[in-house]
Design an enzyme around this catalytic site. Sequence first.
Site, PDB file in Angstrom:
ATOM      1  N   ARG A  52      27.137  57.987  20.214  1.00 17.69           N
ATOM      2  CA  ARG A  52      28.044  57.116  20.045  1.00 17.69           C
ATOM      3  C   ARG A  52      27.898  55.844  20.828  1.00 17.69           C
ATOM      4  O   ARG A  52      28.011  54.788  20.644  1.00 17.69           O
ATOM      5  CB  ARG A  52      29.210  57.544  20.048  1.00 17.69           C
ATOM      6  CG  ARG A  52      29.773  58.003  18.659  1.00 17.69           C
ATOM      7  CD  ARG A  52      30.725  59.203  18.962  1.00 17.69           C
ATOM      8  NE  ARG A  52      30.099  60.464  19.645  1.00 17.69           N
ATOM      9  CZ  ARG A  52      29.339  61.219  18.722  1.00 17.69           C
ATOM     10  NH1 ARG A  52      29.426  61.439  17.902  1.00 17.69           N
ATOM     11  NH2 ARG A  52      28.650  62.230  19.610  1.00 17.69           N
ATOM     12  N   THR A  53      28.016  56.070  22.249  1.00 21.09           N
ATOM     13  CA  THR A  53      28.070  55.312  23.267  1.00 21.09           C
ATOM     14  C   THR A  53      27.053  54.253  23.419  1.00 21.09           C
ATOM     15  O   THR A  53      27.220  52.989  23.082  1.00 21.09           O
ATOM     16  CB  THR A  53      28.493  55.768  24.613  1.00 21.09           C
ATOM     17  OG1 THR A  53      29.485  56.773  24.731  1.00 21.09           O
ATOM     18  CG2 THR A  53      28.689  54.657  25.713  1.00 21.09           C
ATOM     19  N   LYS A  82      10.507  58.749  39.812  1.00 18.47           N
ATOM     20  CA  LYS A  82       9.772  58.444  41.179  1.00 18.47           C
ATOM     21  C   LYS A  82      10.743  58.702  42.502  1.00 18.47           C
ATOM     22  O   LYS A  82      10.313  58.283  43.666  1.00 18.47           O
ATOM     23  CB  LYS A  82       8.931  57.226  41.251  1.00 18.47           C
ATOM     24  CG  LYS A  82       7.836  57.229  39.952  1.00 18.47           C
ATOM     25  CD  LYS A  82       7.311  55.750  39.962  1.00 18.47           C
ATOM     26  CE  LYS A  82       6.543  55.666  38.695  1.00 18.47           C
ATOM     27  NZ  LYS A  82       6.030  54.167  38.534  1.00 18.47           N
ATOM     28  N   ARG A 103      24.903  54.958  31.892  1.00 20.71           N
ATOM     29  CA  ARG A 103      25.170  56.260  31.847  1.00 20.71           C
ATOM     30  C   ARG A 103      24.481  56.926  32.869  1.00 20.71           C
ATOM     31  O   ARG A 103      23.277  56.970  32.969  1.00 20.71           O
ATOM     32  CB  ARG A 103      25.402  56.937  30.592  1.00 20.71           C
ATOM     33  CG  ARG A 103      25.526  58.100  30.692  1.00 20.71           C
ATOM     34  CD  ARG A 103      25.682  58.945  29.273  1.00 20.71           C
ATOM     35  NE  ARG A 103      26.997  58.382  28.593  1.00 20.71           N
ATOM     36  CZ  ARG A 103      27.431  58.830  27.571  1.00 20.71           C
ATOM     37  NH1 ARG A 103      26.942  59.809  26.949  1.00 20.71           N
ATOM     38  NH2 ARG A 103      28.666  58.512  26.937  1.00 20.71           N
ATOM     39  N   HIS A 131      34.791  57.468  32.262  1.00 17.74           N
ATOM     40  CA  HIS A 131      34.048  56.767  30.968  1.00 17.74           C
ATOM     41  C   HIS A 131      35.168  55.775  30.636  1.00 17.74           C
ATOM     42  O   HIS A 131      35.772  55.923  29.515  1.00 17.74           O
ATOM     43  CB  HIS A 131      33.960  57.865  30.037  1.00 17.74           C
ATOM     44  CG  HIS A 131      33.050  57.603  28.997  1.00 17.74           C
ATOM     45  ND1 HIS A 131      32.486  56.238  28.565  1.00 17.74           N
ATOM     46  CD2 HIS A 131      32.341  58.397  28.002  1.00 17.74           C
ATOM     47  CE1 HIS A 131      31.742  56.283  27.723  1.00 17.74           C
ATOM     48  NE2 HIS A 131      31.659  57.702  27.095  1.00 17.74           N
TER      49      HIS A 131
HETATM   50  C1  NCD Z   1      31.571  61.839  25.800  1.00 15.82           C
HETATM   51  C2  NCD Z   1      31.068  61.856  27.096  1.00 15.82           C
HETATM   52  O1  NCD Z   1      29.868  61.453  26.991  1.00 15.82           O
HETATM   53  O2  NCD Z   1      31.683  61.852  28.058  1.00 15.82           O
HETATM   54  N1  NCD Z   1      31.200  61.555  24.620  1.00 15.82           N
HETATM   55  C3  NCD Z   1      31.152  60.126  24.191  1.00 15.82           C
HETATM   56  O3  NCD Z   1      30.797  59.010  25.059  1.00 15.82           O
HETATM   57  N2  NCD Z   1      31.820  59.782  23.202  1.00 15.82           N
HETATM   58  C4  NCD Z   1      32.425  63.372  25.448  1.00 15.82           C
HETATM   59  C5  NCD Z   1      31.485  64.535  25.740  1.00 15.82           C
HETATM   60  O4  NCD Z   1      30.375  64.337  25.869  1.00 15.82           O
HETATM   61  O5  NCD Z   1      32.221  65.493  25.336  1.00 15.82           O
END
Ligand code: NCD
Length: 317
Positions: A52-53, A82, A103, A131
Amino acid sequence: MEHMLSARDLTRVEIESFIQEAELLRSMSRTELLKVLNGHIVATLFYEPSTRTRLSFESAIVRLGGQVVGSENALETSSAKKGERLVDVFRVVGSYTDAIVIRHHETGAIEAAADWSPVPIINAGSGSGEHPTQALLDVYTIWRELGRVDGSRVCIMGDLKYGRTVHSLIQALALFRNVEVVLYHPDSLGLPEHLYRLPGSLKISRAHSFEEAVSGVDIIYQTRVQVERLQDAGEAAQAGNYQLTGEHMQQIPLSARILHPLPRVNELALEVDDDPRAAYFRQAENGLYIRMALLRELIGGRGLATEVDRRPAAQSC
Ligand code: NCD
């Protein structure tokens, strides 16, 4: 706003203006949207898995007329393999692009390196820390579903120790008035101590039964056990008791809504999807619009700067 690193840096006014902006973007035509990031390039660097993100950010960029470059498996396919440091990644990728969505698996690493970046950094999840863009879409969803955030009673259940979405959401909720948060979790997966002591009027309590947890709630925010972050198997031993099934739905107020950042595993039964109170797919869709709003705020108004522009003016000789 220079970067989006932590929910701690947000104000209520900023969240409200992202919500307004998201609503506006939702109503704009495809052609109008294309002008917002026209000509801008955004990097998406994902050192951890994401559906999703990453895809909502990338769709938002493309819908706004920008272009995406990036690495979806950066731990394996970038120079991280590396041993390259994030500070160098930010300096270099920042000289190719207009913003970086990242991320990373190490808690706090994005925040620590952000100041080396010449372009805005957007934290799309940092280890078990934060997040913040998920918190924006969660608050946006609460507002869309209930018509308000102030005065809401929110039950957050599951893995509150490693769940970074929870850590950011609680900080965002603390910016609103008279919000009550009820935590429902196994002893081994409780909320980090510092999040109990946030400024503002947030009331946090812990429930010891499902019945107590959901009594009078407006929102149930269910979460997945972050199995990839557990220190030992014992930490998740009681997690099976924190599931949400069709049977549980009978105990939940009819006006309540179920949220989940997704992905779900077995903590949220498929049969809940048919209940009109299940709002998690609408929540995921809201992510597209709130991320559009964020991108517009951080880069939409900027001209295209290059490394040459950023150089100090040459001395006349
Ligand atoms: C979450 C995450 O990556 O922290 N997912 C997301 O971004 N919607 C929640 C999860 O992984 O449980």
